[in-house]
Design a protein around this motif. Structure first.
Motif, PDB file in Angstrom:
ATOM      1  N   TYR A 131       0.846  -1.184   0.000  1.00  0.00           N
ATOM      2  CA  TYR A 131       0.000   0.000   0.000  1.00  0.00           C
ATOM      3  C   TYR A 131       0.889   1.244   0.000  1.00  0.00           C
ATOM      4  N   GLN A 135      -1.877  11.676  -1.251  1.00  0.00           N
ATOM      5  CA  GLN A 135      -2.753  12.770  -0.834  1.00  0.00           C
ATOM      6  C   GLN A 135      -3.706  13.132  -1.961  1.00  0.00           C
ATOM      7  N   GLU A 139      -5.847  15.641   1.634  1.00  0.00           N
ATOM      8  CA  GLU A 139      -6.179  14.574   2.580  1.00  0.00           C
ATOM      9  C   GLU A 139      -5.339  13.341   2.302  1.00  0.00           C
ATOM     10  N   LYS A 140      -4.752  12.783   3.360  1.00  0.00           N
ATOM     11  CA  LYS A 140      -3.939  11.576   3.215  1.00  0.00           C
ATOM     12  C   LYS A 140      -4.825  10.368   2.901  1.00  0.00           C
ATOM     13  N   THR A 141      -4.306   9.528   2.025  1.00  0.00           N
ATOM     14  CA  THR A 141      -5.012   8.298   1.663  1.00  0.00           C
ATOM     15  C   THR A 141      -4.061   7.117   1.727  1.00  0.00           C
ATOM     16  N   GLU A 143      -3.550   3.703  -0.313  1.00  0.00           N
ATOM     17  CA  GLU A 143      -4.008   3.121  -1.563  1.00  0.00           C
ATOM     18  C   GLU A 143      -3.309   1.801  -1.865  1.00  0.00           C
ATOM     19  N   MET A 162      -8.814   2.173  -2.015  1.00  0.00           N
ATOM     20  CA  MET A 162      -8.321   3.370  -1.341  1.00  0.00           C
ATOM     21  C   MET A 162      -9.129   3.643  -0.082  1.00  0.00           C
ATOM     22  N   ARG A 163      -8.472   4.169   0.915  1.00  0.00           N
ATOM     23  CA  ARG A 163      -9.143   4.561   2.152  1.00  0.00           C
ATOM     24  C   ARG A 163      -8.552   5.881   2.630  1.00  0.00           C
ATOM     25  N   TYR A 164      -9.433   6.832   2.952  1.00  0.00           N
ATOM     26  CA  TYR A 164      -8.966   8.095   3.521  1.00  0.00           C
ATOM     27  C   TYR A 164      -8.559   7.882   4.977  1.00  0.00           C
ATOM     28  N   GLU A 167     -11.049   8.200   7.768  1.00  0.00           N
ATOM     29  CA  GLU A 167     -11.961   7.086   8.030  1.00  0.00           C
ATOM     30  C   GLU A 167     -11.449   6.187   9.148  1.00  0.00           C
ATOM     31  N   GLN A 173      -4.569   6.210  13.065  1.00  0.00           N
ATOM     32  CA  GLN A 173      -3.842   7.217  12.288  1.00  0.00           C
ATOM     33  C   GLN A 173      -2.485   7.521  12.922  1.00  0.00           C
TER      34      GLN A 173
END
Length: 374
Positions: A131, A135, A139-141, A143, A162-164, A167, A173
């Motif tokens: 992964y 950004q 916003e960081k993602t 992927e 993908m996930r922000y 979330e 985080q």
């Protein structure tokens, strides 16, 4: 499937010769085979013969057929990619030596030692996938790297691409973005279809660029082997660091009765809790058990998985009242209290007057969990 009448027979190893299409040409004994025979097309196979009670329901038979095909495909994917997945671990270790600028050198060394320990028959690898951290509009993602999957993670089609970061919970985080620790260790919410039953273990290794910047994660999925659960925690990389930190923070001299008792408690804790807990959590848990002082009482210790997937519930109760009925009652109470959607448990007996039962409650992450076990 509810198969109330079944018979399974394991036949042991036999020598099998097959043609280019996989059809059997001959069968023979495996006892007198030499290396030359194995290199010229003869393989050792261990068939399993299963008989179940007669069932003519087409839906049941169709489900049985599809599940067998799915599991066999998982086994084939894992065995086919086994060496490649092990090579991924080795390349990960090499990369950590070169691209972990800014990370404490002792943390790098301990992480590499842990990965080497995994390769030494202490972990059965089921899958690996990469992964990247990117950004989108500030916003960081996180992927998925398409095509990077191996083993049971080969198929990208059914995976979230993908996930922000927003979330994820604040704790996740913080853990993902921190350079203090390289490894992220947890359980997945997926049951194993290979090796043995149980929720698979997840080991995430953070990936860095040439400047030491965090750019992603490499995830390994699998199960710890029996040898990993049998060895002393003070001999296992990563665990030994936690164990010695707990002993140091407790303030008990190593040679004291309290120090020895604390070490014994750490050695008998569920191994998954040792891997997944922080030093602070282990210190509170082990001191709580120590302060019970062998009292004949029922006591619960609970820990929530950082991803919010599970509750780890450690229950102590007097051995003389231990029974399957009591375990079932405790399980119902825990499932109701935590709104669980699944539960498994293991028991442990030692010379103590108390029995130890470890319940793992799978959570419904749609609902927030607020709990107090005091």
């Amino acid at each position: 499937l509810n198969m109330t009448n079944y018979l399974m027979i394991y036949t042991g190893g036999i020598a099998v010769t097959r043609d280019s299409k996989g059809h059997i040409i001959s069968l023979g004994s495996s006892e007198k085979l030499d290396r030359f025979a194995l290199e010229t097309g003869v393989s050792i196979e261990s068939p399993i013969h299963v008989e179940i009670g007669c069932n003519t329901d087409e839906n049941v038979l169709g489900l049985l057929k599809s599940n067998i095909a799915r599991i066999m495909n998982d086994v084939l994917s894992v065995t086919t990619d086994w060496k490649a997945m092990c090579s991924k671990v080795e390349s990960t270790m090499a990369s950590l030596k070169l691209k972990s600028i800014g990370v404490e050198p002792k943390e790098v060394d301990e992480t590499i030692a842990y990965l080497k320990w995994l390769l030494n028959d202490n972990f059965t690898f089921f899958g690996v996938r990469d992964y990247t951290i990117n950004q989108i509009k500030g916003e960081k993602t996180l992927e998925l790297v398409v095509g990077s999957g191996m083993g049971v993670l080969r198929d990208d089609a059914n995976s979230k691409k993908m996930r922000y970061f927003h979330e994820l919970s604040g704790d996740v985080q913080k853990m993902m973005l921190s350079n203090k620790h390289i490894l992220v260790i947890s359980k997945t919410n997926t049951l194993s279809t290979v090796h043995r039953s149980g929720y698979t273990d997840y080991i995430g290794v953070k990936r860095f660029d040439e400047n030491g910047n965090l750019i992603g994660e490499r995830r390994f999925i699998g199960l710890y082997t029996s040898s990993a659960y049998d060895c002393a925690p003070e001999s296992v990389p990563l665990l030994r660091k936690k164990v010695f930190a707990v002993l140091s923070k407790s303030g008990f001299p190593d040679c004291s009765h309290a120090g020895k008792d604390l070490m014994h408690i750490l050695r008998t804790l569920p191994r998954d809790d040792l891997f997944q807990s922080s030093v602070f959590e282990l210190l509170n848990l082990s001191l709580g058990i120590l302060h019970m002082q062998e009292r004949r009482q029922i006591r619960l210790f609970a820990r929530r998985d950082v991803y919010g997937r599970f509750m780890s519930c450690l229950v102590f109760l007097p051995r003389e009242i231990f029974s399957s009925e009591l375990i079932a009652k405790i399980q119902r109470i825990l499932m109701a209290y935590f709104s669980g959607v699944g539960c498994s448990f293991t028991t442990h007996f030692s010379s103590s007057i108390l029995a130890q039962i470890h319940f793992v409650i799978r959570l419904d992450r749609i609902h927030a969990i607020d709990y107090d076990v005091n």
